[in-house]
Design a protein around this motif. Structure first.
Motif, PDB file in Angstrom:
ATOM      1  N   ARG A 148       0.854  -1.186   0.000  1.00  0.00           N
ATOM      2  CA  ARG A 148       0.000   0.000   0.000  1.00  0.00           C
ATOM      3  C   ARG A 148       0.896   1.244   0.000  1.00  0.00           C
ATOM      4  NH1 ARG A 148      -5.228  -0.570   3.862  1.00  0.00           N
ATOM      5  NH2 ARG A 148      -6.511  -1.684   2.349  1.00  0.00           N
ATOM      6  N   PRO A 149       1.551   1.518  -1.110  1.00  0.00           N
ATOM      7  CA  PRO A 149       2.585   2.555  -1.140  1.00  0.00           C
ATOM      8  C   PRO A 149       2.072   3.977  -1.344  1.00  0.00           C
ATOM      9  CG  PRO A 149       2.424   1.534  -3.289  1.00  0.00           C
ATOM     10  CD  PRO A 149       1.432   0.816  -2.403  1.00  0.00           C
ATOM     11  N   TRP A 150       0.774   4.147  -1.578  1.00  0.00           N
ATOM     12  CA  TRP A 150       0.263   5.463  -1.938  1.00  0.00           C
ATOM     13  C   TRP A 150       0.215   6.398  -0.731  1.00  0.00           C
ATOM     14  CZ3 TRP A 150      -2.466   0.875  -2.534  1.00  0.00           C
ATOM     15  CH2 TRP A 150      -2.286   0.253  -3.776  1.00  0.00           C
ATOM     16  N   ASP A 151       0.422   7.683  -0.977  1.00  0.00           N
ATOM     17  CA  ASP A 151       0.245   8.699   0.057  1.00  0.00           C
ATOM     18  C   ASP A 151      -1.233   9.038   0.221  1.00  0.00           C
ATOM     19  OD1 ASP A 151       3.053   8.921   0.269  1.00  0.00           O
ATOM     20  OD2 ASP A 151       3.099  10.442  -1.315  1.00  0.00           O
ATOM     21  N   ILE A 152      -1.955   8.969  -0.875  1.00  0.00           N
ATOM     22  CA  ILE A 152      -3.380   9.292  -0.868  1.00  0.00           C
ATOM     23  C   ILE A 152      -4.050   8.531  -2.002  1.00  0.00           C
ATOM     24  CG2 ILE A 152      -3.179  11.301  -2.424  1.00  0.00           C
ATOM     25  CD1 ILE A 152      -5.227  12.727  -0.565  1.00  0.00           C
ATOM     26  N   GLY A 153      -5.271   8.128  -1.772  1.00  0.00           N
ATOM     27  CA  GLY A 153      -6.059   7.485  -2.812  1.00  0.00           C
ATOM     28  C   GLY A 153      -7.253   8.353  -3.158  1.00  0.00           C
ATOM     29  N   GLY A 178      -3.018   7.098  -5.593  1.00  0.00           N
ATOM     30  CA  GLY A 178      -3.644   5.877  -6.067  1.00  0.00           C
ATOM     31  C   GLY A 178      -5.012   6.182  -6.654  1.00  0.00           C
ATOM     32  N   ASP A 179      -5.202   5.855  -7.926  1.00  0.00           N
ATOM     33  CA  ASP A 179      -6.497   6.015  -8.589  1.00  0.00           C
ATOM     34  C   ASP A 179      -7.302   4.749  -8.311  1.00  0.00           C
ATOM     35  OD1 ASP A 179      -8.647   6.352 -10.316  1.00  0.00           O
ATOM     36  OD2 ASP A 179      -7.427   6.952 -12.029  1.00  0.00           O
ATOM     37  N   GLN A 180      -8.360   4.893  -7.511  1.00  0.00           N
ATOM     38  CA  GLN A 180      -9.146   3.749  -7.023  1.00  0.00           C
ATOM     39  C   GLN A 180      -8.279   2.820  -6.163  1.00  0.00           C
ATOM     40  OE1 GLN A 180     -12.249   4.214  -7.167  1.00  0.00           O
ATOM     41  NE2 GLN A 180     -13.193   3.613  -9.093  1.00  0.00           N
ATOM     42  N   GLN A 181      -7.464   3.408  -5.288  1.00  0.00           N
ATOM     43  CA  GLN A 181      -6.619   2.662  -4.361  1.00  0.00           C
ATOM     44  C   GLN A 181      -6.734   3.280  -2.970  1.00  0.00           C
ATOM     45  OE1 GLN A 181      -5.191  -0.047  -5.208  1.00  0.00           O
ATOM     46  NE2 GLN A 181      -4.998   0.061  -7.432  1.00  0.00           N
ATOM     47  N   PRO A 182      -6.604   2.509  -1.888  1.00  0.00           N
ATOM     48  CA  PRO A 182      -6.222   1.096  -1.822  1.00  0.00           C
ATOM     49  C   PRO A 182      -7.370   0.124  -2.104  1.00  0.00           C
ATOM     50  CG  PRO A 182      -6.570   1.920   0.381  1.00  0.00           C
ATOM     51  CD  PRO A 182      -6.748   3.102  -0.549  1.00  0.00           C
ATOM     52  N   TYR A 183      -8.538   0.639  -2.448  1.00  0.00           N
ATOM     53  CA  TYR A 183      -9.638  -0.207  -2.908  1.00  0.00           C
ATOM     54  C   TYR A 183     -10.474   0.637  -3.849  1.00  0.00           C
ATOM     55  CZ  TYR A 183     -12.118   2.343   0.750  1.00  0.00           C
ATOM     56  OH  TYR A 183     -12.642   3.337   1.531  1.00  0.00           O
ATOM     57  N   ARG A 209      -3.124   8.245   3.728  1.00  0.00           N
ATOM     58  CA  ARG A 209      -2.410   7.178   4.431  1.00  0.00           C
ATOM     59  C   ARG A 209      -2.190   7.576   5.884  1.00  0.00           C
ATOM     60  NH1 ARG A 209       3.123   5.545   2.008  1.00  0.00           N
ATOM     61  NH2 ARG A 209       4.055   6.328   3.933  1.00  0.00           N
ATOM     62  N   GLN A 210      -2.566   6.700   6.783  1.00  0.00           N
ATOM     63  CA  GLN A 210      -2.675   7.064   8.198  1.00  0.00           C
ATOM     64  C   GLN A 210      -1.350   7.435   8.843  1.00  0.00           C
ATOM     65  OE1 GLN A 210      -4.893   3.815   9.927  1.00  0.00           O
ATOM     66  NE2 GLN A 210      -6.821   4.573   9.097  1.00  0.00           N
ATOM     67  N   ASP A 211      -0.266   6.812   8.436  1.00  0.00           N
ATOM     68  CA  ASP A 211       1.008   7.158   9.067  1.00  0.00           C
ATOM     69  C   ASP A 211       1.503   8.535   8.633  1.00  0.00           C
ATOM     70  OD1 ASP A 211       1.434   6.156   6.490  1.00  0.00           O
ATOM     71  OD2 ASP A 211       3.451   5.453   6.954  1.00  0.00           O
ATOM     72  N   LEU A 212       0.870   9.112   7.609  1.00  0.00           N
ATOM     73  CA  LEU A 212       1.237  10.449   7.165  1.00  0.00           C
ATOM     74  C   LEU A 212       0.373  11.537   7.801  1.00  0.00           C
ATOM     75  CD1 LEU A 212       1.818   9.807   3.349  1.00  0.00           C
ATOM     76  CD2 LEU A 212       3.495   9.747   5.223  1.00  0.00           C
TER      77      LEU A 212
END
Length: 238
Positions: A148-153, A178-183, A209-212
């Motif tokens: 799950r490498p994205w900063d934002i989906g 992420g375009d349509q990520q993480p789901y 992304r929560q850690d950010l």
């Protein structure tokens, strides 16, 4: 005041921030049967969302509505007949207190008032635009090998108008998007399907992304990035 939601009145701009999973609160008369520490984890709350949403409401001069209870009490981002409304398991953790819970009572107490208030707020706007704010865990305990490498989906179902505007702007701000990520929003988009897509109201749905966004510095950063982009989407679509 309502136990079903918290409303932040930041101003009169026709932009509504909706944060379904902003709270970890469990009312005193509800026993989920889990350790208290789990209420600080992603299974109970979208970490960082309440703070980012409040900052955005102040920055943009608009209203934000935040879900008032943990997603383990009732999941506000589920259709009224969805099996996941009362989760009995979440990312490998059992929620035994929900096995015999009264779904109708929880719906009447939390789900219905929350969505009724969203409808009232949108009805009061001349040209509404919605910013839907969620956050995701970078690592699932039940699937640790999933990347799950994205900063934002950016999520959507059929209406991708704001997504097409926002994605290049988010990338230009230095985020891995992420375009349509993480789901995919085609699979899970209940609140936006109901309040935006069903009535043709334009919206931008994001997953940070929560850690950010787990500390004030990260929350400030994301609010400062998201604010102008949400406003640009609204100005072009609403």
């Amino acid at each position: 005041m309502s136990e079903a939601f918290t409303q932040i009145d930041g101003g009169t701009l026709d932009l509504l921030i909706i944060a379904d999973h902003a709270s970890s609160h469990v009312p005193a008369d509800i026993d989920l049967g889990i350790e208290a520490a789990l209420l600080r984890e992603h299974i109970a709350v979208d970490i960082g969302v309440a703070e980012v949403s409040a900052a955005l409401a102040d920055q943009l001069g608009c209203t934000a509505i935040l879900g008032g209870v943990s997603r383990l009490v009732i999941d506000l981002n589920r259709e009224e007949d969805a099996p996941g409304l009362l989760p009995v398991m979440s990312d490998g953790h059992a929620v035994p207190g929900n096995r015999d819970a009264d779904l109708t009572e929880r719906m009447m107490r939390f789900h219905h008032p929350y969505h009724q208030r969203v409808e009232q707020l949108l009805d009061g706007m001349t040209s509404p635009f919605i910013l839907s704010v969620h956050s995701f865990t970078p690592r699932l305990a039940s699937d640790p090998d999933q990347k799950r490498p994205w900063d934002i989906g950016v999520l959507y179902n059929e209406d991708d108008r704001a997504a097409r505007i926002a994605i290049p702007l988010l990338e230009a701000a230095g985020l891995k998007v992420g375009d349509q990520q993480p789901y995919s929003g085609r699979l899970l988009n209940a609140t936006m399907n109901r309040h935006a897509e069903a009535g043709g109201i334009p919206y931008l749905g994001v997953e940070m992304r929560q850690d950010l966004v787990g500390d004030p510095a990260g929350q400030k950063r994301f609010a400062e990035i998201l604010g102008p982009i949400a406003l640009e989407c609204r100005n072009r679509l609403a």
